[in-house]
Design a protein around this motif. Structure first.
Motif, PDB file in Angstrom:
ATOM      1  N   MET A  66      10.108  -7.162  25.896  1.00  0.00           N
ATOM      2  CA  MET A  66      11.524  -7.077  25.535  1.00  0.00           C
ATOM      3  C   MET A  66      12.355  -7.965  26.468  1.00  0.00           C
ATOM      4  O   MET A  66      12.140  -7.979  27.681  1.00  0.00           O
ATOM      5  N   ASN A  67      13.278  -8.713  25.897  1.00  0.00           N
ATOM      6  CA  ASN A  67      14.162  -9.585  26.658  1.00  0.00           C
ATOM      7  C   ASN A  67      15.523  -8.922  26.791  1.00  0.00           C
ATOM      8  O   ASN A  67      16.025  -8.318  25.832  1.00  0.00           O
ATOM      9  N   HIS A  68      16.133  -9.035  27.956  1.00  0.00           N
ATOM     10  CA  HIS A  68      17.402  -8.362  28.233  1.00  0.00           C
ATOM     11  C   HIS A  68      18.447  -9.379  28.673  1.00  0.00           C
ATOM     12  O   HIS A  68      18.153 -10.294  29.447  1.00  0.00           O
ATOM     13  N   SER A  97      19.292  -6.012  24.204  1.00  0.00           N
ATOM     14  CA  SER A  97      17.854  -6.143  24.423  1.00  0.00           C
ATOM     15  C   SER A  97      17.248  -6.569  23.089  1.00  0.00           C
ATOM     16  O   SER A  97      17.608  -6.032  22.041  1.00  0.00           O
ATOM     17  N   THR A  98      16.363  -7.549  23.117  1.00  0.00           N
ATOM     18  CA  THR A  98      15.852  -8.108  21.873  1.00  0.00           C
ATOM     19  C   THR A  98      14.426  -8.610  22.059  1.00  0.00           C
ATOM     20  O   THR A  98      14.039  -9.037  23.145  1.00  0.00           O
ATOM     21  N   GLU A  99      13.671  -8.568  20.978  1.00  0.00           N
ATOM     22  CA  GLU A  99      12.324  -9.150  20.989  1.00  0.00           C
ATOM     23  C   GLU A  99      12.388 -10.664  20.837  1.00  0.00           C
ATOM     24  O   GLU A  99      11.448 -11.371  21.191  1.00  0.00           O
ATOM     25  N   GLU A 100      13.506 -11.175  20.323  1.00  0.00           N
ATOM     26  CA  GLU A 100      13.655 -12.609  20.096  1.00  0.00           C
ATOM     27  C   GLU A 100      13.918 -13.334  21.417  1.00  0.00           C
ATOM     28  O   GLU A 100      14.662 -12.851  22.273  1.00  0.00           O
ATOM     29  N   ALA A 101      13.300 -14.497  21.572  1.00  0.00           N
ATOM     30  CA  ALA A 101      13.530 -15.310  22.767  1.00  0.00           C
ATOM     31  C   ALA A 101      14.961 -15.826  22.768  1.00  0.00           C
ATOM     32  O   ALA A 101      15.452 -16.328  21.751  1.00  0.00           O
ATOM     33  N   THR A 129      19.757 -13.583  31.897  1.00  0.00           N
ATOM     34  CA  THR A 129      18.752 -13.094  30.953  1.00  0.00           C
ATOM     35  C   THR A 129      17.397 -12.978  31.617  1.00  0.00           C
ATOM     36  O   THR A 129      16.971 -13.885  32.342  1.00  0.00           O
ATOM     37  N   GLN A 178      13.602 -12.894  30.595  1.00  0.00           N
ATOM     38  CA  GLN A 178      12.743 -13.217  29.462  1.00  0.00           C
ATOM     39  C   GLN A 178      11.347 -13.456  29.997  1.00  0.00           C
ATOM     40  O   GLN A 178      11.085 -14.485  30.623  1.00  0.00           O
ATOM     41  N   GLY A 179      10.448 -12.503  29.787  1.00  0.00           N
ATOM     42  CA  GLY A 179       9.116 -12.600  30.368  1.00  0.00           C
ATOM     43  C   GLY A 179       9.213 -12.594  31.879  1.00  0.00           C
ATOM     44  O   GLY A 179       9.854 -11.729  32.478  1.00  0.00           O
TER      45      GLY A 179
END
Length: 213
Positions: free
Chosen positions: A1-3, A18-22, A98, A100-101
């Motif tokens: 999950m990306n925040h 919060s999203t699964e999309e990059a 953000t 992301q990973g």
């Protein structure tokens, strides 16, 4: 999950989504260690880096939570302590941050990246739409201002003056201006109404004069 967080210095942080999309898609292949005399080739999508950032003196706190200093990696472990972003928070946003990973992306919210009172035609496949947009920020997916790659333990940036807005001690990476540069700088200042001796100019100001030169 990306925040994604909206950030206005250390005292106002809001959780946006919060999203699964990059959110960001950045080419980080071309990296060179930072030195004050190096120049980036912008056509090659280059980045300066600071090695061993996690343990370095530059990895200072960027927020306070409950009166305690918080560094970037811990910031996203405390998401439940942030209030959710409201439209009234929009004017005060300075940065988007953000996770992301294993990377943390920082994007400065500039006047040019704000979208206010625009009507756009969206060419969605099979269903074009006219949409009004306001209180929006353009996400520069390929060109954030700062990246902290926690796996490689590197801080990446293109413009040191922008990076030091988040990590203040990065100003120490500037070289100091020479006496000749200081003299030229002072003589060029039409608004300097008093005489300033070169030996009265401290290290921090010498670095800033070298940067401006």
């Amino acid at each position: 999950m990306n925040h994604l967080l909206a950030y206005r210095e250390e005292t106002a942080i809001r959780h946006v989504l919060s999203t699964e999309e990059a959110v960001y898609n950045v080419n980080m292949e071309n990296q060179i260690p930072y030195t004050p005399t190096d120049q980036l080739n912008q056509y090659e999508n280059g980045w300066f880096y600071i090695e061993g950032f996690r343990e370095s003196r530059f990895n200072t706190a960027i927020a306070k939570i409950g009166g305690a200093d918080i560094k970037i990696e811990e910031l996203f472990e405390r998401l439940t302590e942030f209030t959710e972003f409201q439209s009234t928070d929009y004017p005060g946003i300075n940065w988007l941050i953000t996770q992301q990973g294993e990377c943390y992306y920082f994007q400065k919210v500039l006047p040019s990246s704000r979208i206010e009172n625009r009507t756009i035609l969206m060419f969605v496949v099979g269903d074009p739409k006219i949409k009004k947009m306001s209180n929006s920020v353009e996400v520069r997916r390929e060109f954030p201002d700062i990246i902290y790659d926690s796996h490689a333990n590197r801080l990446l940036f293109r413009d040191l003056s922008r990076a030091k807005e988040i990590y203040k001690d990065l100003i120490n990476l500037y070289r100091e201006a020479t006496d000749e540069e200081i003299t030229d700088f002072l003589s060029s200042r039409e608004d300097t109404t008093i005489s300033i001796s070169r030996d009265k100019i401290g290290i921090r100001n010498r670095k800033e004069i070298a940067r401006l030169g």
